[in-house]
Scaffold this motif. Sequence first.
Motif, PDB file in Angstrom:
ATOM      1  N   ASP A 238       0.868  -1.185   0.000  1.00 42.21           N
ATOM      2  CA  ASP A 238       0.000   0.000   0.000  1.00 42.21           C
ATOM      3  C   ASP A 238       0.902   1.231   0.000  1.00 42.21           C
ATOM      4  O   ASP A 238       1.678   1.427   0.941  1.00 42.21           O
ATOM      5  N   HIS A 302      -3.390   2.607   9.200  1.00 44.96           N
ATOM      6  CA  HIS A 302      -4.000   1.324   9.528  1.00 44.96           C
ATOM      7  C   HIS A 302      -2.922   0.258   9.554  1.00 44.96           C
ATOM      8  O   HIS A 302      -1.936   0.357   8.811  1.00 44.96           O
ATOM      9  N   GLU A 331      -0.075   7.751   6.613  1.00 43.43           N
ATOM     10  CA  GLU A 331      -0.589   8.365   5.393  1.00 43.43           C
ATOM     11  C   GLU A 331      -1.411   9.624   5.643  1.00 43.43           C
ATOM     12  O   GLU A 331      -2.622   9.627   5.422  1.00 43.43           O
ATOM     13  N   GLU A 345       2.031   8.245   1.609  1.00 39.14           N
ATOM     14  CA  GLU A 345       1.857   7.037   2.422  1.00 39.14           C
ATOM     15  C   GLU A 345       3.008   6.058   2.277  1.00 39.14           C
ATOM     16  O   GLU A 345       3.418   5.719   1.167  1.00 39.14           O
TER      17      GLU A 345
HETATM   18 ZN    ZN Z   1      -3.333   2.738   3.351  1.00 43.47          ZN
END
Ligand code: ZN
Length: 370
Positions: A238, A302, A331, A345
């Motif tokens: 991510d 997260h 992020e 991020e």
């Molecule tokens: Zn993320």
Amino acid sequence: MFARRMDRVRQAMAAQQVDALLLSVGPDLPWLIGYEAMPLERLTMLVVPAQGQATLVIPGFEVPRVVERGDLFTIRGWGETEDPIAIVADLTGAAGTLAVGDHTWARFVVDLQHTKSDATRWVRSTGVTAALRAVKEPEEVERLQKAADGVDRVAAALHAGEIPLVGRTEAEVSAELSRRILAEGHVRVNFAIVASGPNAASPHHHASDRVIQRGEVVLCDFGGVTAEPHGEPGYCSDITRCVHTGPVPAEFQEAYDALQAAQAQAVAAAVVGTPAEAVDKVARDRLSQAGLAEYFIHRLGHGIGVEEHEDPYLVSGNGAPLEPGNAFSIEPGFYIPNRWGARLEDIVVATEQGPLALNKANHDLVVVDV
Ligand code: ZN
Ligand code: ZN
Ligand code: ZN
């Protein structure tokens, strides 16, 4: 690895007085035994009793997909005319408390509830598994690093101007990002957000048919799941990077500089023992100095692992201190409606030696005039 996890799961079950754990589709099952249930109307369910052998109840013709793991679990394939709910109900015996995987389809949970006595207590598997999954073992960090390296290379291609932007639709760029993610050691793309110009003000914007113009921001947030040997769980990537198609307005550059500083300061603050919410506050405070706090409309980050979003969450209200092995996104962003927005991020692991940022792609607002 799997035997150790099963031991820890059973300890957590005992501590929480859970008599049986029931796992179906979703990330708990591959994390625990390496098998990912097919999300279909035929039930797949691992039954882990507090004592005794675990059993994987699975459609008979899907048995060949399963990698057996010694005595970790036995396989109970069911035939097309059998009732898998009855098999699971039977395996749970007179169990008092049943913990069910969060992603289990409601149809199976509802049917199971009808077969068990009213005295049965139903809880979510998260209570058993989330705290365990949130602390990554070294081989899990390795896979997260591999995932991060893959999307870092895609980000580098974006920065190098290898991915044409101006004149293409967001959807076309998203499709190209997806192809590149798969080419970089991923088996699946989870998302490839491309948000250009005013669309960058919407954090979860869906890549649309908007044609990217010269002289605007293009926010790209993408990730997927790593390809691993058969029977091993993949781990998620991510990353978010913003590029600008042509000269950057001074006002936007100023805001981006504050964002970049906020993100770097938050990464540096992600030290073992620090409350998760304190890391969020570091980024928020820095953005508020630039007058952007009101435009930072989501939590800082997260957790990430076999699931894209999992514990721990870096958000006001989560006072839990970071533990060694926690892996999470950092992020921050700002989103100014109808105008523009940006987010930056990285995935970071809290270690005894300090925060370890897995993503290393250039953090600057790179001008990409292609
Ligand atoms: Zn993320
Ligand atoms: Zn998101
Ligand atoms: Zn993201």
